[in-house]
Design an enzyme around this catalytic site. Sequence first.
Site, PDB file in Angstrom:
ATOM      1  N   SER A 176     -29.581  49.609 -35.820  1.00  0.00           N
ATOM      2  CA  SER A 176     -29.515  49.162 -37.223  1.00  0.00           C
ATOM      3  C   SER A 176     -29.529  50.351 -38.176  1.00  0.00           C
ATOM      4  O   SER A 176     -28.746  50.418 -39.138  1.00  0.00           O
ATOM      5  CB  SER A 176     -30.717  48.268 -37.541  1.00  0.00           C
TER       6      SER A 176
ATOM      7  N   GLY B 218     -21.584  42.752 -34.824  1.00  0.00           N
ATOM      8  CA  GLY B 218     -21.776  41.891 -35.991  1.00  0.00           C
ATOM      9  C   GLY B 218     -22.296  42.677 -37.181  1.00  0.00           C
ATOM     10  O   GLY B 218     -21.889  42.444 -38.325  1.00  0.00           O
TER      11      GLY B 218
ATOM     12  N   ARG C   4     -17.886  34.814 -33.852  1.00  0.00           N
ATOM     13  CA  ARG C   4     -19.126  34.726 -34.627  1.00  0.00           C
ATOM     14  C   ARG C   4     -18.863  34.362 -36.094  1.00  0.00           C
ATOM     15  O   ARG C   4     -17.831  34.696 -36.653  1.00  0.00           O
ATOM     16  CB  ARG C   4     -19.899  36.048 -34.497  1.00  0.00           C
TER      17      ARG C   4
ATOM     18  N   SER D 230     -31.367  36.461 -42.233  1.00  0.00           N
ATOM     19  CA  SER D 230     -30.384  37.411 -41.706  1.00  0.00           C
ATOM     20  C   SER D 230     -30.379  38.700 -42.507  1.00  0.00           C
ATOM     21  O   SER D 230     -30.000  38.726 -43.682  1.00  0.00           O
ATOM     22  CB  SER D 230     -28.984  36.794 -41.731  1.00  0.00           C
TER      23      SER D 230
ATOM     24  N   ASP E   8     -33.836  40.083 -31.674  1.00  0.00           N
ATOM     25  CA  ASP E   8     -33.029  40.585 -30.554  1.00  0.00           C
ATOM     26  C   ASP E   8     -33.818  40.680 -29.249  1.00  0.00           C
ATOM     27  O   ASP E   8     -33.261  41.037 -28.212  1.00  0.00           O
ATOM     28  CB  ASP E   8     -32.461  41.967 -30.904  1.00  0.00           C
TER      29      ASP E   8
ATOM     30  N   ARG F 185     -27.156  33.053 -27.009  1.00  0.00           N
ATOM     31  CA  ARG F 185     -28.242  33.611 -26.196  1.00  0.00           C
ATOM     32  C   ARG F 185     -29.221  32.558 -25.704  1.00  0.00           C
ATOM     33  O   ARG F 185     -29.820  32.735 -24.648  1.00  0.00           O
ATOM     34  CB  ARG F 185     -29.010  34.685 -26.976  1.00  0.00           C
TER      35      ARG F 185
END
Length: 447
Positions: A29, A101, A129, A174, A327, A358
């Site tokens: 990130s 993403g 996605r 998000s 994650d 997932r």
Amino acid sequence: MHQHASLPMIARQPSGPLSGSVRVPGDKSISHRALMLGALAVGETRIEGLLEGEDVLRTAAAMRALGATVTREEGGTYTVHGRGIGGLVEPADVLDMGNSGTAARLLAGILAGHPLFAVLTGDASLRRRPMKRVIDPLSALGAAFWSREGGRLPLAIRGAATPLPADYTVPVASAQVKSAVLLAGLCAPGVSRVVEPTPTRDHTERMLRGFGATVVVNTTGEGGREILLTGQPELTGRPVSVPADPSSAAFPAVAALLVPGSSVTLEGVGLNPLRAGLYDTLAEMGADIEIRNRRDEAGETVADLTVSSSPLSGVDVPPSRAASMIDEFPILAVAASCASGTTRMRGLAELRVKESDRLAAIASGLAACGARVSIEGDDLVVHGTGAPPKGGATIATQMDHRIAMSFLVLGQVTEEPVRVDDGRFIDTSFPGFAELMRGLGAAIGPA
Ligand code: S3P
């Protein structure tokens, strides 16, 4: 990169405990954001410890295509010479964001604030996605988008000459959506306001401040956050030191917990409180994790973690913690399958729209290995017996790096080896994973 044949891998019980001291690669990130803000800044940004994973290299290539200079020095230091906010140039070709993403959504935000035309695409996973979550708020700022059905990539963008400042409440938890809107807000005059009902990783806010932007963060009455960004700042290039990725460190950490007699030290791991939910959860399960030498590096908390094998007990993971470990559910589910008792992980709807679905990938993989697992609404429930499941399955990776790594960790403790059908995607976030794990004593290799 991924057009070649698949790379089947196998994991089996090692001959002894895992031990050693390692530094996992840089935070994914933070690496994306350092390249992007470097490209939007004036002057030079030197980045130490950048993750050289596929996802981040896509961002580096996109920043070059938009006119920034990005160079790699010997030793892996990257230097970015930026163009200043509003100074990016129209890319001559489609921007392929691969599996990422984060790269696609944050870049959509940057492009929305520049009056140029660009097209984003990605691999088969990324093209499935949802992008509507960024298209909607960025359209409201004045950018125009054309996408496939359901807001899927490829996505064409015509950015706004003068975007409106944002006033947006993020409807899902998000950090990618929040960051996309903030990055577009950089190009707008006036103050942009973004509200998130559930706090998510705040690397964008921290790094924007570091580059010289004015960012005010208020807590809302209901535990959320209001972020106020003053638009059109002059961002100034600066050195960035990227912490080791806590999401990558999770794999050797859980392996050390599960393989009897192990003790592994993970150096310089980022422990931003909005990222560290896994480590809190593991501690609640009884994990022996010693946190030493806590320090601040470039606006982020880092520490060395020493993880020693421990018997684990099932726990209830509240939905309020999901964002801080979003994650890490694949690897937590692996740990839970070896724990005694039930682990219920609540509020995981977002896992359905990651690199793979997932929720389904974890549940079907664990079930194939002989674990008792179910999906109940948006919860994942794993019933541990206090001993590892039997293993002996081949896991469908589904273009998802974290599914691959999680099941290769599980294979360290199952009676029968665990195979994954394709390990290539591990390089998106953790190049050198198998080698690093073997260095600690793990038995992971090509099948
Ligand atoms: C990321 C945010 C998360 C996470 C992803 C990286 C980021 O996604 O899953 O791996 O760097 O902002 P969402 O914010 O969409 O949950």
